[in-house]
Write a protein that holds these residues in place. Structure first.
Motif, PDB file in Angstrom:
ATOM      1  N   PHE A 173       0.808  -1.217   0.000  1.00 27.25           N
ATOM      2  CA  PHE A 173       0.000   0.000   0.000  1.00 27.25           C
ATOM      3  C   PHE A 173       0.844   1.271   0.000  1.00 27.25           C
ATOM      4  O   PHE A 173       0.319   2.378   0.075  1.00 27.25           O
ATOM      5  CB  PHE A 173      -0.958   0.012   1.200  1.00 27.25           C
ATOM      6  N   ASN A 174       2.167   1.128  -0.099  1.00 29.74           N
ATOM      7  CA  ASN A 174       3.034   2.307  -0.152  1.00 29.74           C
ATOM      8  C   ASN A 174       4.453   1.848  -0.469  1.00 29.74           C
ATOM      9  O   ASN A 174       4.718   0.646  -0.587  1.00 29.74           O
ATOM     10  CB  ASN A 174       3.013   3.064   1.187  1.00 29.74           C
ATOM     11  N   GLU A 175       5.357   2.810  -0.595  1.00 30.82           N
ATOM     12  CA  GLU A 175       6.769   2.495  -0.791  1.00 30.82           C
ATOM     13  C   GLU A 175       7.531   3.051   0.410  1.00 30.82           C
ATOM     14  O   GLU A 175       7.441   4.238   0.705  1.00 30.82           O
ATOM     15  CB  GLU A 175       7.292   3.121  -2.091  1.00 30.82           C
ATOM     16  N   PHE A 176       8.257   2.187   1.083  1.00 28.46           N
ATOM     17  CA  PHE A 176       8.857   2.540   2.365  1.00 28.46           C
ATOM     18  C   PHE A 176      10.388   2.539   2.290  1.00 28.46           C
ATOM     19  O   PHE A 176      10.989   1.843   1.466  1.00 28.46           O
ATOM     20  CB  PHE A 176       8.405   1.546   3.437  1.00 28.46           C
ATOM     21  N   GLN A 177      10.981   3.294   3.199  1.00 28.64           N
ATOM     22  CA  GLN A 177      12.430   3.273   3.358  1.00 28.64           C
ATOM     23  C   GLN A 177      12.871   2.325   4.477  1.00 28.64           C
ATOM     24  O   GLN A 177      14.019   1.901   4.520  1.00 28.64           O
ATOM     25  CB  GLN A 177      12.966   4.694   3.662  1.00 28.64           C
ATOM     26  N   LEU A 178      11.942   2.017   5.380  1.00 24.55           N
ATOM     27  CA  LEU A 178      12.228   1.093   6.472  1.00 24.55           C
ATOM     28  C   LEU A 178      10.970   0.296   6.788  1.00 24.55           C
ATOM     29  O   LEU A 178       9.903   0.868   6.962  1.00 24.55           O
ATOM     30  CB  LEU A 178      12.680   1.868   7.731  1.00 24.55           C
ATOM     31  N   ILE A 179      11.117  -1.025   6.827  1.00 23.36           N
ATOM     32  CA  ILE A 179      10.027  -1.917   7.230  1.00 23.36           C
ATOM     33  C   ILE A 179      10.500  -2.731   8.424  1.00 23.36           C
ATOM     34  O   ILE A 179      11.574  -3.343   8.393  1.00 23.36           O
ATOM     35  CB  ILE A 179       9.600  -2.867   6.090  1.00 23.36           C
ATOM     36  N   LEU A 180       9.708  -2.725   9.483  1.00 18.93           N
ATOM     37  CA  LEU A 180      10.000  -3.540  10.665  1.00 18.93           C
ATOM     38  C   LEU A 180       8.902  -4.581  10.815  1.00 18.93           C
ATOM     39  O   LEU A 180       7.715  -4.245  10.852  1.00 18.93           O
ATOM     40  CB  LEU A 180      10.060  -2.674  11.927  1.00 18.93           C
ATOM     41  N   CYS A 181       9.301  -5.833  10.880  1.00 14.94           N
ATOM     42  CA  CYS A 181       8.358  -6.937  11.110  1.00 14.94           C
ATOM     43  C   CYS A 181       9.066  -7.912  12.035  1.00 14.94           C
ATOM     44  O   CYS A 181       9.708  -8.862  11.596  1.00 14.94           O
ATOM     45  CB  CYS A 181       7.958  -7.604   9.793  1.00 14.94           C
ATOM     46  N   ARG A 182       8.958  -7.656  13.313  1.00 17.27           N
ATOM     47  CA  ARG A 182       9.774  -8.383  14.282  1.00 17.27           C
ATOM     48  C   ARG A 182       8.942  -9.399  15.063  1.00 17.27           C
ATOM     49  O   ARG A 182       7.942  -9.066  15.668  1.00 17.27           O
ATOM     50  CB  ARG A 182      10.454  -7.387  15.228  1.00 17.27           C
ATOM     51  N   ASN A 183       9.382 -10.643  14.992  1.00 16.10           N
ATOM     52  CA  ASN A 183       8.760 -11.736  15.740  1.00 16.10           C
ATOM     53  C   ASN A 183       7.315 -11.985  15.320  1.00 16.10           C
ATOM     54  O   ASN A 183       6.449 -12.265  16.146  1.00 16.10           O
ATOM     55  CB  ASN A 183       8.850 -11.461  17.255  1.00 16.10           C
ATOM     56  N   VAL A 184       7.075 -11.882  14.034  1.00 10.72           N
ATOM     57  CA  VAL A 184       5.764 -12.196  13.467  1.00 10.72           C
ATOM     58  C   VAL A 184       5.861 -13.457  12.617  1.00 10.72           C
ATOM     59  O   VAL A 184       5.056 -14.376  12.745  1.00 10.72           O
ATOM     60  CB  VAL A 184       5.234 -11.028  12.597  1.00 10.72           C
ATOM     61  N   MET A 185       6.884 -13.528  11.777  1.00 12.61           N
ATOM     62  CA  MET A 185       6.970 -14.622  10.807  1.00 12.61           C
ATOM     63  C   MET A 185       7.453 -15.939  11.397  1.00 12.61           C
ATOM     64  O   MET A 185       7.482 -16.948  10.701  1.00 12.61           O
ATOM     65  CB  MET A 185       7.833 -14.202   9.622  1.00 12.61           C
ATOM     66  N   ILE A 186       7.787 -15.925  12.681  1.00 13.35           N
ATOM     67  CA  ILE A 186       8.136 -17.200  13.314  1.00 13.35           C
ATOM     68  C   ILE A 186       6.929 -18.138  13.354  1.00 13.35           C
ATOM     69  O   ILE A 186       7.071 -19.341  13.570  1.00 13.35           O
ATOM     70  CB  ILE A 186       8.702 -16.994  14.738  1.00 13.35           C
ATOM     71  N   TYR A 187       5.722 -17.580  13.122  1.00 14.87           N
ATOM     72  CA  TYR A 187       4.512 -18.403  13.111  1.00 14.87           C
ATOM     73  C   TYR A 187       4.095 -18.789  11.698  1.00 14.87           C
ATOM     74  O   TYR A 187       3.060 -19.426  11.510  1.00 14.87           O
ATOM     75  CB  TYR A 187       3.363 -17.652  13.796  1.00 14.87           C
ATOM     76  N   PHE A 188       4.869 -18.399  10.689  1.00 14.73           N
ATOM     77  CA  PHE A 188       4.550 -18.713   9.295  1.00 14.73           C
ATOM     78  C   PHE A 188       5.384 -19.900   8.828  1.00 14.73           C
ATOM     79  O   PHE A 188       6.551 -20.026   9.198  1.00 14.73           O
ATOM     80  CB  PHE A 188       4.875 -17.528   8.382  1.00 14.73           C
TER      81      PHE A 188
END
Length: 277
Positions: free
Chosen positions: A209-224
């Protein structure tokens, strides 16, 4: 374990449910505490008035829209301000000075939970004199945790730990100057949330939904599982500006995903990568 309706969930039923979630949706909750997972499933069955485990299981498998409610109720939203202080020191000393060279800074917190990390980064931006040109987009699948993030009110009992984390991250101000104590709560300065956009977003099904310079996704994908991790990594890649940064949790990596060759990891122990292609 008996529910309010008198239904007792067995360990075998919980294992069946865990298998269903992986096979049908790619969600891997096998590392969750079994006791905690069973309690949360039991509570959900009570709330939604299922008459049997079979009925509940059928609804979860057959109705993809019900998965959202399931994840909302079962996920454990554990977070804290300046969690992993060395990570925030790296943001403060290595990442923000680079982001400062962009005319506008767009940051995405994917899976922001109750917002402690959003406020942590808002403080870093304020101290780096970058808050005026930065917008933080904070998203989560669970709308109830976003309400907490929007209010900016956290338990006063946590402030001692948060203050220690802040100091270890390189903070030099009086941490208590950022909040006002109200009985057993700490309300953070509204200016910190002024340039924060909160919205529900599902990493599994929703797009960029946008173009970012920094993305934080911490301790979410451990469940994927791997397929969902790849899907999320593709989403992050599509959402990240070239030479932008992707930050993951301490137990997460992009090393084995299809996007690995498009990033270069920062030197040191932090799980931060820069998009190079």
């Amino acid at each position: 374990m008996k529910t309010g309706s008198g239904i007792e969930l067995t360990d075998q039923q919980i294992e069946l449910l865990l298998g269903d979630l992986i096979d049908r949706y790619g969600y891997d909750f096998t590392d969750y505490s079994r006791a905690s997972f069973k309690r949360r499933v039991t509570r959900l069955m009570d709330q939604d008035r299922f008459l049997s485990f079979a009925e509940f299981r059928f609804r979860l498998i057959d109705d993809a829209s019900y998965l959202t409610r399931f994840v909302e109720q079962v996920t454990v939203n554990v977070t804290e301000m300046f969690r992993d202080p060395h990570f925030y020191r790296t943001l403060r000393e290595q990442i923000l000075p680079v982001l400062a060279t962009w005319p506008m800074i767009r940051i995405w917190h994917a899976g922001c939970s109750t917002g402690e990390e959003v406020y942590s980064l808002a403080i870093l931006l304020k101290e780096a004199n970058l808050q005026h040109k930065a917008v933080q987009y904070a998203t989560d699948i669970n709308p109830s945790v976003l309400q907490t993030a929007r209010a900016g009110i956290f338990p006063l009992s946590q402030m001692k730990q948060y203050s220690e984390n802040y100091i270890l991250s390189g903070g030099r101000a009086d941490f208590s100057s950022y909040y006002t104590a109200q009985y057993s709560s700490a309300k953070f300065d509204e200016s910190l949330g002024k340039r924060v956009v909160l919205a529900t977003h599902n990493l599994v099904s929703d797009g960029t939904f946008n173009e970012f310079q920094l993305i934080l996704c911490r301790n979410v994908m451990i469940y994927f599982d791997k397929a969902l991790q790849d899907k999320a990594m593709r989403l992050f890649y599509d959402s990240l500006e070239t030479l932008g940064y992707l930050a993951l949790g301490s137990k997460e990596t992009i090393k084995f995903t299809s996007m690995a060759h498009k990033y270069k990891q920062l030197e040191g122990r932090e799980r931060i990568w820069r998009k190079i292609a």
